[in-house]
Write a protein that holds these residues in place. Sequence first.
Motif, PDB file in Angstrom:
ATOM      1  N   ARG A  84       0.823  -1.219   0.000  1.00 39.63           N
ATOM      2  CA  ARG A  84       0.000   0.000   0.000  1.00 39.63           C
ATOM      3  C   ARG A  84       0.856   1.267   0.000  1.00 39.63           C
ATOM      4  N   ALA A  85       1.990   1.223   0.695  1.00 42.23           N
ATOM      5  CA  ALA A  85       2.882   2.388   0.711  1.00 42.23           C
ATOM      6  C   ALA A  85       3.385   2.691  -0.704  1.00 42.23           C
ATOM      7  N   ALA A  86       3.800   1.655  -1.421  1.00 43.80           N
ATOM      8  CA  ALA A  86       4.276   1.854  -2.794  1.00 43.80           C
ATOM      9  C   ALA A  86       3.149   2.352  -3.694  1.00 43.80           C
ATOM     10  N   LEU A  87       1.967   1.774  -3.573  1.00 48.89           N
ATOM     11  CA  LEU A  87       0.847   2.170  -4.419  1.00 48.89           C
ATOM     12  C   LEU A  87       0.384   3.589  -4.112  1.00 48.89           C
ATOM     13  N   ALA A  88       0.489   3.999  -2.842  1.00 47.37           N
ATOM     14  CA  ALA A  88       0.128   5.376  -2.484  1.00 47.37           C
ATOM     15  C   ALA A  88       1.064   6.374  -3.158  1.00 47.37           C
ATOM     16  N   LYS A  89       2.372   6.071  -3.155  1.00 48.82           N
ATOM     17  CA  LYS A  89       3.329   6.965  -3.821  1.00 48.82           C
ATOM     18  C   LYS A  89       3.098   6.978  -5.329  1.00 48.82           C
ATOM     19  N   ILE A  90       2.774   5.853  -5.917  1.00 48.22           N
ATOM     20  CA  ILE A  90       2.481   5.788  -7.349  1.00 48.22           C
ATOM     21  C   ILE A  90       1.267   6.648  -7.680  1.00 48.22           C
ATOM     22  N   ALA A  91       0.219   6.561  -6.832  1.00 47.29           N
ATOM     23  CA  ALA A  91      -0.977   7.385  -7.045  1.00 47.29           C
ATOM     24  C   ALA A  91      -0.652   8.873  -6.909  1.00 47.29           C
TER      25      ALA A  91
END
Length: 255
Positions: free
Chosen positions: A243-250
């Motif tokens: 989720r941390a990686a996906l939040a930064k991607i978003a």
Amino acid sequence: MRQKRYSSDLTDSQWEIIKPYFPTARRRQHDLRREVLDAILYVVKTGCQWRMLPGEFAPWQTVYYYFDQWREEGRLQCLLSALRRTVRREAGREGEPSALIIDCQSVQTSRSGGIASFDAYKHVKGRKRHIVTDTQGLPWNVLVHAAGDHESQWALHALKPVESWTDRVETVFADSAYQGLGNEIESDLDWSMSIVEPEGEKSGFSVDPKRWIIERTFSWLGGWRRLNRDYERHTDSSETMVRAALAKIALNRLV
């Protein structure tokens, strides 16, 4: 405030967007919350151990304390919920999707222990990451479990929480591994399931309708070295890392 910056760090504009989701009553000369988030993103991006965090970040014990606390609170889950709606609206779409895509990715585990088993189809001993995305590739749920468990055992567990977050979903796209779940999903969630088959008889990799979107999301995760294997002892920590990686991607799609 530390001076050195890394490509994984939050920009000033990104921090302003997400700062309300990390409230604090403390007053400091510099914002520890942002420094902790930058450190967590550094760990996920580079794959380093907590104890190996560079000295310009907060002490690793402090960073891990907040990571553990935010994991228990579901803070990154809430953040992702807000970000995906914002990204969708910026793209001229409704904040909530009418269609979802589900798939999973098998990854090896490390010596840290925890739940793991052998995926006979992928020939991987480790865990599976079940991800549910919309047609923009934005995540709506992440669920990690043992690799030996068949997709059909966990599909409903991955989809069920989304029901309480949106009432617009009508269709779920999946591959043939989820064949036979249509009636169960229709009765439990009132959604229809569409099984996407490869177009024509092709050997090797093929770009399948709809499913290429979630495959692209998995490829995004490939740029985060901590996610190339599952190094976490507990599956909820694994989910938080994703989720941390996906939040930064978003966030990168916003500013």
